[in-house]
Write a protein that holds these residues in place. Structure first.
Motif, mmCIF file in Angstrom:
data_model
loop_
_atom_site.group_PDB
_atom_site.id
_atom_site.type_symbol
_atom_site.label_atom_id
_atom_site.label_comp_id
_atom_site.label_asym_id
_atom_site.label_seq_id
_atom_site.Cartn_x
_atom_site.Cartn_y
_atom_site.Cartn_z
ATOM 1 N N VAL A 289 0.880 -1.088 -0.116
ATOM 2 C CA VAL A 289 -0.165 0.048 -0.072
ATOM 3 C C VAL A 289 0.938 1.192 0.094
ATOM 4 O O VAL A 289 1.873 1.308 0.857
ATOM 5 C CB VAL A 289 -0.958 0.120 1.140
ATOM 6 C CG1 VAL A 289 -0.154 -0.301 2.648
ATOM 7 C CG2 VAL A 289 -1.892 1.160 1.056
ATOM 8 N N TRP A 290 0.626 1.925 -1.042
ATOM 9 C CA TRP A 290 1.367 3.271 -1.152
ATOM 10 C C TRP A 290 0.622 4.363 0.003
ATOM 11 O O TRP A 290 -0.309 4.588 0.237
ATOM 12 C CB TRP A 290 1.123 4.069 -2.371
ATOM 13 C CG TRP A 290 2.122 3.492 -3.505
ATOM 14 C CD1 TRP A 290 2.162 2.579 -4.213
ATOM 15 C CD2 TRP A 290 3.651 4.100 -3.247
ATOM 16 N NE1 TRP A 290 3.590 2.139 -4.881
ATOM 17 C CE2 TRP A 290 4.150 3.175 -4.556
ATOM 18 C CE3 TRP A 290 4.542 4.710 -2.798
ATOM 19 C CZ2 TRP A 290 5.866 3.415 -4.775
ATOM 20 C CZ3 TRP A 290 6.019 5.167 -2.972
ATOM 21 C CH2 TRP A 290 6.490 4.366 -4.039
ATOM 22 N N VAL A 291 1.666 5.125 0.627
ATOM 23 C CA VAL A 291 1.237 5.756 1.702
ATOM 24 C C VAL A 291 2.161 7.383 1.819
ATOM 25 O O VAL A 291 3.075 7.269 1.319
ATOM 26 C CB VAL A 291 1.143 5.666 3.182
ATOM 27 C CG1 VAL A 291 0.151 4.322 3.512
ATOM 28 C CG2 VAL A 291 2.813 5.067 3.662
ATOM 29 N N HIS A 292 1.466 8.310 2.033
ATOM 30 C CA HIS A 292 2.097 9.645 2.339
ATOM 31 C C HIS A 292 2.259 9.751 4.048
ATOM 32 O O HIS A 292 1.191 9.706 4.354
ATOM 33 C CB HIS A 292 1.390 10.901 1.635
ATOM 34 C CG HIS A 292 2.046 12.114 2.014
ATOM 35 N ND1 HIS A 292 3.125 12.643 1.418
ATOM 36 C CD2 HIS A 292 1.658 13.166 2.894
ATOM 37 C CE1 HIS A 292 3.474 13.680 1.922
ATOM 38 N NE2 HIS A 292 2.654 14.055 2.782
ATOM 39 N N ILE A 293 3.370 10.029 4.267
ATOM 40 C CA ILE A 293 3.571 10.048 5.884
ATOM 41 C C ILE A 293 4.212 11.337 6.089
ATOM 42 O O ILE A 293 4.853 11.674 5.381
ATOM 43 C CB ILE A 293 4.278 8.871 6.463
ATOM 44 C CG1 ILE A 293 5.949 9.239 5.904
ATOM 45 C CG2 ILE A 293 3.698 7.433 6.168
ATOM 46 C CD1 ILE A 293 6.943 8.108 6.724
ATOM 47 N N ALA A 294 3.629 12.148 7.090
ATOM 48 C CA ALA A 294 4.077 13.186 7.675
ATOM 49 C C ALA A 294 4.465 13.039 9.144
ATOM 50 O O ALA A 294 3.598 12.669 9.974
ATOM 51 C CB ALA A 294 3.125 14.366 7.608
ATOM 52 N N LYS A 304 9.163 12.131 29.539
ATOM 53 C CA LYS A 304 10.527 12.508 28.817
ATOM 54 C C LYS A 304 10.873 11.647 27.682
ATOM 55 O O LYS A 304 12.160 11.716 27.322
ATOM 56 C CB LYS A 304 11.463 12.761 29.861
ATOM 57 C CG LYS A 304 11.111 13.754 31.094
ATOM 58 C CD LYS A 304 10.767 14.968 30.779
ATOM 59 C CE LYS A 304 10.482 16.086 31.988
ATOM 60 N NZ LYS A 304 10.088 17.534 31.385
ATOM 61 N N ARG A 305 9.896 10.978 27.285
ATOM 62 C CA ARG A 305 10.564 9.984 26.184
ATOM 63 C C ARG A 305 10.442 10.735 24.820
ATOM 64 O O ARG A 305 9.823 11.570 24.756
ATOM 65 C CB ARG A 305 9.400 8.803 26.087
ATOM 66 C CG ARG A 305 9.939 7.611 27.009
ATOM 67 C CD ARG A 305 8.978 6.467 26.602
ATOM 68 N NE ARG A 305 7.595 6.589 26.851
ATOM 69 C CZ ARG A 305 6.796 5.635 26.640
ATOM 70 N NH1 ARG A 305 7.183 4.217 26.334
ATOM 71 N NH2 ARG A 305 5.378 5.646 26.821
ATOM 72 N N HIS A 306 11.336 10.302 23.927
ATOM 73 C CA HIS A 306 11.460 10.597 22.567
ATOM 74 C C HIS A 306 9.979 10.213 21.711
ATOM 75 O O HIS A 306 10.224 8.832 21.521
ATOM 76 C CB HIS A 306 12.631 10.328 21.929
ATOM 77 C CG HIS A 306 13.774 11.110 22.352
ATOM 78 N ND1 HIS A 306 14.150 12.434 22.112
ATOM 79 C CD2 HIS A 306 14.771 10.704 23.464
ATOM 80 C CE1 HIS A 306 15.378 12.937 22.782
ATOM 81 N NE2 HIS A 306 15.902 11.774 23.630
ATOM 82 N N VAL A 307 9.257 10.923 21.524
ATOM 83 C CA VAL A 307 8.070 10.341 20.934
ATOM 84 C C VAL A 307 7.754 11.197 19.450
ATOM 85 O O VAL A 307 8.021 12.495 19.741
ATOM 86 C CB VAL A 307 6.793 10.544 21.867
ATOM 87 C CG1 VAL A 307 5.530 10.227 21.200
ATOM 88 C CG2 VAL A 307 6.871 9.822 23.046
ATOM 89 N N HIS A 308 7.434 10.690 18.401
ATOM 90 C CA HIS A 308 7.072 11.466 17.116
ATOM 91 C C HIS A 308 5.626 10.716 16.741
ATOM 92 O O HIS A 308 5.201 9.680 17.298
ATOM 93 C CB HIS A 308 7.882 11.060 16.202
ATOM 94 C CG HIS A 308 8.137 9.549 15.602
ATOM 95 N ND1 HIS A 308 8.929 8.700 16.199
ATOM 96 C CD2 HIS A 308 7.411 9.149 14.708
ATOM 97 C CE1 HIS A 308 8.841 7.693 15.731
ATOM 98 N NE2 HIS A 308 7.790 7.649 14.575
ATOM 99 N N LEU A 309 4.954 11.939 16.175
ATOM 100 C CA LEU A 309 3.718 11.638 15.622
ATOM 101 C C LEU A 309 3.754 11.565 14.150
ATOM 102 O O LEU A 309 4.580 12.240 13.323
ATOM 103 C CB LEU A 309 2.871 13.026 16.152
ATOM 104 C CG LEU A 309 1.308 13.045 15.627
ATOM 105 C CD1 LEU A 309 0.618 11.955 16.408
ATOM 106 C CD2 LEU A 309 0.926 14.449 15.697
ATOM 107 N N CYS A 310 3.200 10.449 13.771
ATOM 108 C CA CYS A 310 3.106 10.322 12.272
ATOM 109 C C CYS A 310 1.570 10.270 11.680
ATOM 110 O O CYS A 310 0.711 9.430 12.431
ATOM 111 C CB CYS A 310 3.728 9.090 11.951
ATOM 112 S SG CYS A 310 3.719 8.257 10.143
ATOM 113 N N MET A 311 1.239 10.913 10.785
ATOM 114 C CA MET A 311 0.166 10.790 10.028
ATOM 115 C C MET A 311 0.191 10.171 8.759
ATOM 116 O O MET A 311 1.210 10.533 7.829
ATOM 117 C CB MET A 311 -0.420 12.454 9.916
ATOM 118 C CG MET A 311 -0.713 12.986 11.198
ATOM 119 S SD MET A 311 -1.186 14.905 11.211
ATOM 120 C CE MET A 311 0.595 15.365 10.956
ATOM 121 N N VAL A 312 -0.729 9.514 8.605
ATOM 122 C CA VAL A 312 -0.501 8.351 7.512
ATOM 123 C C VAL A 312 -1.597 8.687 6.406
ATOM 124 O O VAL A 312 -2.827 8.410 6.854
ATOM 125 C CB VAL A 312 -0.267 6.967 7.815
ATOM 126 C CG1 VAL A 312 0.000 6.046 6.557
ATOM 127 C CG2 VAL A 312 0.968 7.005 8.916
#
Length: 669
Positions: A289-294, A304-312
Motif C-alpha cells: 500500500v502506497w502511503v504519504h507520511i508526515a 520525557k520519552r522521545h516520541v514522534h507523531l506520524c500521520m499516514v
C-alpha cells in the motif's frame, strides 16, 4: 478589637480558600449553580457575622462587606444578590441600632463588586491583562462607602464609631480584598488552564480516534507504536495486538527503508522537526500500500520519552492513477511500445561512458500510407501492431528496448555494442521482419543506424545520423516493391468483387481503343489501358455489402461510393510510376458541366484521358447486367451517351466513340 477583626478576616480567607478549591465549578452554568453558590456565599457570610467585633449592643463590625464585594466581582449579580439577601435577613434577625448601617454596607459592596464584574471581569476571563491595583482600588471604594455608612448610626455614636473603626477598615479591608481577589484570580486562571487542557486533550483524542487518516504516536528509540488509531490499522491490515509487536521498520518496503531511515535519523538528531515522504507499507496479507507520511517530533511529554507523531494517508489510488497517467504519456496506445517521449528519456539514461558505444537503430515501413489508403486506418493499424509484436519478442531476446518514435518509425537502443554487432542485428531483423504482410499486401522495412562512442557527440546528432542512414537505405530500395503492392491491392479488389474485374478489363479495352481512334500515341494508349484497369482501385476501401447491394443506396452509402476516386488517387500517387495516372483516376467521375465529383471540374479542365475513361466506364455500366436494372442494348446506350453529351460527357469524344467504336450514325440516334 483588632484581634477580632484579624480573626474574622483569617476565617474569611480560610473559608474562601475552601470554597475556591471546591468542586462546584463542575456544575453546569445556570440558575441551579447560581442558587447553590449564592447559598454557600450567604452561609459563609453568616459564619463571618457570627464572630464580629461588638462595639455596643446592636452595633458590631465584621468582614461581610469584603465577602460581598469580592463575590460580586467574581461570581456576578445573581449569586451575590442571593448571598446578600441571606445576610440582610440574618442582620435583621440580629437587630439593634446598627442594623440599617449593616444592610447599607452590604448593598454598597454588592453594587461596587457587580459593577466591576460587569465591565472588567470579561477581560479577566479572556486572559487580557488586568492591572492588579484595580483590586485594591475596588477594596478602597468599598471601605470608604462602609465608613460613610456609619453616618446612619443613631444617638450621635457615629462619630465615635467612625473615629474608632475608620482607620482599621480603610487600611485592612482594601488589602484583604486585594489578596482575596488575587487568590481567586489565580484559582480562575488555573481553572481556565485546566479546562483548556482538558478540552485540548479531548479534541486531540477525537482527532486521533476519528481522523480520516492513520495516526500513530511512536517511541522514537524503539520504533514501536505507543498509540494508533483504527484508520492506521485498516491501512496496514494488522490488528492492534499484532502491530504492538512490530516496529514501523518491519512493515516498510525494503526498497523504501533507506530513505525513510535517513529522514528519521535527521529528525531524531534534532536537525529537522518535520519530514514528509511517500513510501510503501507491506500489509499483513503481503500486498503493498502506497502511503504519504508526515512525521513530527512531540515535545514536552510527561515521561520525557522521545516520541514522534506520524500521520499516514493511503495514496495507493493516486499512485496507480499517476502510474497509469505516466504509462499513457510514455507508451503508444496502439502498439504498447514506448513512445517518443520515453525514447528520448531512455537515450538520456543510456548516455553514460560505461555504456559506450551506444548504438541506435531506426527503421520504418515502406508504403504504410498506401495500406492506409487502400484498407483504411484499420489496415495500417493491423500492420503496425503485427510489427510491434515481432519487435517486442526480438527486444526481449536481445535485452534491448524498442520504441515507436513516429507514425511508422521504430527504434532500438543498444549499449556496449560494436558497429559489426549492430550490423549483424540489422541483418537478422531484415531476415525476420521483411517482408511484412497485411491483407495479402507485402511491404518492406528499411533500417538506419548510428553509433555514439563518447560524450562529445550529442543525442540529437546520433538521431540525425541514424535517420540519414535510414533515408539512404530507402533510396536503394527496389523501386518495383510499391508497384507490386498496387498490383496486390488491385488483385484483392478483384477477388473481393469478381464483377469489378470484368468491368475493369472491358473499360480498359474500350478506353484504349477510343484513345487509338482519337490518335493518341502508342505510349498514351498503353497508359489509358492501364488507367482503365486501375480506375476503380479506390473501391478496395468500400464495404463489399455496399458494392454488391441490389437496392437503392442510402445517402451515406452513396457518399462512400463517391470517395473511391480520391482513395484510388492516394494509392497510385504513392508510387512514382503511377503518379500521372493517379490524376486520371481522380477525375474520371467529373462532368463537362461541372456537376461531377470529387473536384467539380468543368470542360477542358478535366484531363483528356479522364474524359475518355468516363465514356468507356458509363457505356460498359449501361450494357452490363446489374442487380438493380437490366442491361441496355448498344443502340440504347449510344442514345444515352448522346443525350448526356455536353452535360456529362465530352461531345466530340462521345461522338467519336459512337461512330468509330460502335459503328453507329450519330445523327440517327
Amino acid at each position: 478589637m483588632v484581634l477580632d477583626i484579624l480573626f474574622n478576616i483569617a476565617m474569611l480567607l480560610s473559608l474562601s480558600i475552601v470554597y475556591t478549591t471546591h468542586n462546584l465549578r463542575r456544575l453546569k452554568a445556570g440558575p441551579l449553580r447560581n442558587l447553590i453558590m449564592g447559598i454557600i456565599i450567604g452561609a459563609v457570610g453568616i459564619l463571618i457575622m457570627s464572630r464580629p467585633f461588638v462595639y455596643q449592643e446592636g452595633v458590631f463590625f465584621d468582614s461581610r462587606t469584603i465577602l460581598i464585594g469580592v463575590s460580586g466581582m467574581f461570581f456576578g449579580l445573581i449569586s451575590t444578590s442571593i448571598a446578600s439577601l441571606i445576610m440582610i435577613v440574618f442582620r435583621l434577625f440580629i437587630g439593634g441600632s446598627g442594623a440599617l448601617t449593616g444592610i447599607l454596607s452590604i448593598l454598597c459592596s454588592l453594587g461596587v463588586g457587580t459593577l466591576w464584574h460587569r465591565w472588567r471581569y470579561p477581560k479577566l476571563i479572556e486572559e487580557e491583562p488586568v492591572a492588579r491595583f484595580e483590586f485594591y482600588l475596588v477594596g478602597l471604594v468599598i471601605s470608604v462607602l462602609e465608613v460613610l455608612s456609619f453616618l446612619t448610626i443613631p444617638n450621635q455614636a457615629q462619630f465615635e464609631i467612625a473615629k474608632l473603626m475608620s482607620i482599621p477598615i480603610l487600611i485592612l479591608y482594601p488589602v484583604v480584598i486585594y489578596l482575596l481577589s488575587l487568590l481567586l484570580t489565580i484559582q480562575l486562571r488555573e481553572h481556565t488552564l485546566a479546562n483548556q487542557l482538558r478540552l485540548s486533550e479531548m479534541r486531540f483524542k477525537l482527532i486521533f480516534r476519528d481522523a480520516p487518516m492513520g495516526v500513530t504516536m511512536t517511541d522514537t528509540l524503539t520504533g514501536k507504536a505507543l498509540e494508533v488509531n483504527q484508520r492506521y490499522l485498516d491501512i496496514i491490515g494488522y490488528s492492534r495486538e499484532e502491530y504492538s509487536k512490530l516496529t514501523w521498520m518491519d512493515i516498510t518496503h525494503p526498497d523504501d527503508l533507506a530513505i525513510a531511515q535517513e529522514e528519521f535519523e535527521l529528525l531524531y538528531r534534532g536537525e529537522i522537526d518535520f519530514y514528509a515522504i511517500d513510501k510503501r507499507y507491506l500489509r499483513k496479507d503481503g500486498s503493498q500500500v502506497w502511503v504519504h507520511i508526515a512525521v513530527s517530533r512531540l515535545e514536552g511529554t510527561l515521561d520525557k520519552r522521545h516520541v514522534h507523531l506520524c500521520m499516514v494517508t493511503d495514496i495507493t489510488a493516486r499512485k496507480e492513477s499517476e502510474r497509469a497517467l505516466y504509462y499513457a504519456n510514455t507508451h503508444d496506445p496502439l502498439t504498447d511500445l514506448g513512445n517518443r517521449l520515453m525514447f528520448e528519456e531512455a537515450l538520456k539514461q543510456h548516455n553514460r561512458e560505461e555504456l559506450y558505444p551506444m548504438g541506435l537503430i531506426i527503421f520504418d515501413i515502406n508504403g504504410l500510407k498506401l495500406v492506409n489508403d487502400a484498407f483504411g486506418t484499420e489496415g495500417g493499424d493491423e500492420l503496425l501492431v503485427k510489427l510491434a509484436n515481432e519487435v517486442k519478442i526480438i527486444g526481449e531476446e536481445k535485452g534491448t528496448p524498442c520504441f515507436r518514435i513516429g507514425g511508422d518509425s521504430f527504434a532500438f537502443i543498444l549499449t556496449n555494442r560494436s558497429k559489426q554487432e549492430i550490423q549483424e542485428l540489422i541483418k537478422e531483423l531484415q531476415g525476420r521482419l521483411n517482408p511484412i504482410q497485411v491483407q495479402n499486401v507485402e511491404l518492406t522495412i528499411s533500417f538506419g543506424m548510428a553509433l555514439k562512442y563518447d560524450s562529445f557527440m550529442s543525442i540529437d546528432e546520433v538521431i540525425k545520423r541514424a535517420e540519414n542512414d535510414l533515408n539512404r537505405s530507402k533510396l536503394s530500395e527496389n523501386p518495383s516493391s510499391r508497384s507490386r503492392a498496387v498490383n496486390t491491392i488491385l488483385s484483392a479488389l478483384l477477388e473481393k468483387n469478381p464483377r469489378e474485374e470484368l468491368h475493369s478489363r472491358r473499360v480498359s479495352e474500350l478506353a484504349s481503343r477510343l484513345g487509338a481512334h482519337y490518335g493518341l500515341s502508342l505510349k498514351e494508349v498503353g497508359e489509358l489501358k492501364t488507367v482503365g484497369l486501375l480506375h476503380d482501385i479506390g473501391k478496395i476501401a468500400i464495404d463489399e455489402t455496399i458494392l454488391n447491394k441490389a437496392d437503392k443506396l442510402t445517402t451515406e452509402e452513396w457518399e462512400a461510393i463517391k470517395r473511391h476516386p480520391e482513395t484510388g488517387w492516394r494509392i497510385l500517387s504513392s508510387v512514382g510510376e503511377f503518379g500521372e495516372l493517379a490524376t486520371y483516376v481522380l477525375t474520371h467521375h467529373e462532368r463537362i458541366d461541372g456537376e461531377g465529383y470529387p473536384l467539380g471540374l468543368k470542360g477542358d479542365a478535366i484531363p483528356l484521358q479522364a474524359r475518355m475513361i468516363a465514356i468507356a466506364d458509363a457505356y460498359d455500366a449501361m450494357t452490363s447486367e446489374r442487380t438493380y436494372r437490366a442491361k441496355l442494348s448498344k443502340e440504347e446506350a449510344a442514345k444515352e451517351l448522346k443525350t448526356h453529351a455536353s452535360t456529362q460527357f465530352d461531345v466530340a469524344l462521345a461522338r467519336l466513340f459512337v461512330e468509330k467504336e460502335l459503328s453507329l450514325v450519330w445523327e440517327d440516334l
